[in-house]
Design a protein around this motif. Sequence first.
Motif, PDB file in Angstrom:
ATOM      1  N   VAL A 109     -30.317 -35.328  82.166  1.00 39.05           N
ATOM      2  CA  VAL A 109     -31.689 -35.553  82.632  1.00 39.05           C
ATOM      3  C   VAL A 109     -31.790 -35.192  84.115  1.00 39.05           C
ATOM      4  O   VAL A 109     -32.737 -34.537  84.554  1.00 39.05           O
ATOM      5  CB  VAL A 109     -32.119 -37.017  82.415  1.00 39.05           C
ATOM      6  CG1 VAL A 109     -33.518 -37.242  82.991  1.00 39.05           C
ATOM      7  CG2 VAL A 109     -32.103 -37.370  80.936  1.00 39.05           C
ATOM      8  N   GLY A 113     -34.133 -32.295  86.304  1.00 35.03           N
ATOM      9  CA  GLY A 113     -34.905 -32.505  87.522  1.00 35.03           C
ATOM     10  C   GLY A 113     -34.449 -31.610  88.653  1.00 35.03           C
ATOM     11  O   GLY A 113     -35.273 -30.994  89.351  1.00 35.03           O
ATOM     12  N   ALA A 350     -37.121 -36.692  80.727  1.00 37.53           N
ATOM     13  CA  ALA A 350     -37.679 -35.902  81.834  1.00 37.53           C
ATOM     14  C   ALA A 350     -39.202 -35.807  81.713  1.00 37.53           C
ATOM     15  O   ALA A 350     -39.923 -35.874  82.721  1.00 37.53           O
ATOM     16  CB  ALA A 350     -37.056 -34.501  81.840  1.00 37.53           C
ATOM     17  N   PRO A 360     -39.470 -35.227  91.465  1.00 35.04           N
ATOM     18  CA  PRO A 360     -38.169 -34.915  90.845  1.00 35.04           C
ATOM     19  C   PRO A 360     -36.992 -35.099  91.782  1.00 35.04           C
ATOM     20  O   PRO A 360     -35.979 -35.690  91.408  1.00 35.04           O
ATOM     21  CB  PRO A 360     -38.319 -33.453  90.415  1.00 35.04           C
ATOM     22  CG  PRO A 360     -39.417 -32.909  91.286  1.00 35.04           C
ATOM     23  CD  PRO A 360     -40.352 -34.056  91.508  1.00 35.04           C
TER      24      PRO A 360
END
Length: 481
Positions: A109, A113, A350, A360
């Motif tokens: 994840v 980002g 996400a 992010p």
Amino acid sequence: MSDTVNTTLRKNAIGVGAIVFLVLAAVAPLTGMVVVASLAIAFGNGGGAPFSFLAVAAVLLMFAIGYGKMSSQLVNAGGFYAFVVKGLGRPAGLAAGYIATIGYNFFVVGTIGTSGFFMMVLIDFLFGISLNWFLWGAASMVVAYLMAVRGIDFSSKVLGVSLVLETAILVIFDVAVLVKTGYDISAFSADAITSGSLSIGLLLAATGFLGFEATSLFSEEAKNPLKTIPRATYLAITIIGLLLAVTTWAVVSATGVAQAQQTSIDHLEAGDLVFSLGAEYLGEFMMKVMMVLLLVSLFAAMLAFHNSATRYLFSLGRAGVLPKALSRTNAAGSPVVAGTLQAGFALLVAAAFRIAGLDPILQVVPAMLGFGTLAIVVLQALAALSIVVHFRRTGDPRIWSTLVAPAIGFVGLSFIVVMAVTHFDVVAGSTERAITSLPWLLVLALVIGVGQALYLRNSRPDAYDGLNTDLERFDTAASIH
């Protein structure tokens, strides 16, 4: 029909070089310099940061000595989960399996980002194409998934090209600094090493090595794994340590050892310390090449961590702890069901961050990678302890390689774990309660893992026995040439 389902990974698919590529790509040296080294200089021990990387490498090599001995007896796609089962027993091993699974999935994840943010910024800067970070990150995840489905040998070739390119640009930068400025030996003086916070410097430096432990995950797919895995591990740690330490030395020499910490702090918001030095020492064109290679490096890390997270799900499914469907593989020997679940999970999490409107690079990435870092270092410490206990239980006479070295590794890794928990707000980049409470997930994984093991022992003894029998996935006699 279930009797014909393939649950076998592809044998003899990768050698020492391919495994080193897989592992070093997960470490992503260029990403490590742009992100990790900059943070270690800023928040850690400033101009003494090169020492932090060498010290962590030394601790991990101590661990790797025992790790190599254990790898010569155990071949399993469960990696350190399998080590802990072998050394500390099935309840502890199952807890370790869940810790590893959570940690690696959080890492993926985080890479969505990171990759999405830098693609959004750099592609807009270089080519004028502007898209939201989630779209770039999701596209990267889909491509990584499709590559992984093609098989681990294909992944290793893609990652090998990436690794060579990003390592080359770092070496070119190192040489340029050496020729134009020279390396300042005062970076290794007592004053520099103890400046700022050495403990946080060691903690942040440790994040630059995350991924090396993945060597054991590919043991079932390796050629002659009883020799290949230990060699790949020693090589990976040594290369990572030297590359990060030397390049960090080049950075602090270029900024000035005494000024390195403040200079790094000044560049934190833009995240451009390495890029600014790249422009100064290599020129504008090579700086742009470095930016493009950073995108390649980020994708390589995503693909490597996706492969690692997938193999933990695969192994737990094959052992009967998680649904058996996760152990299904395709014609290329890739754990496609586990891979699909892993990619789907990462994309959903996400997407939730995107819908919530979180930044992010300031909120998503630090939280996900910070927790993933803690989980993996805990896993490494458990594996080090498992090695000591296993060889003591079996009465192994080799004191240095099976007791002293892994024990030193365990103590060093435990220190890093304590520092990570104590300074988790620094690791995760947030003081938000929801973020600083993430370490409790490790306690939850411990409770669930031990509880499920006890349940299996009492209610499903065949599945409980399977936790042990699934470990032995390789014919040792057949490997001797």
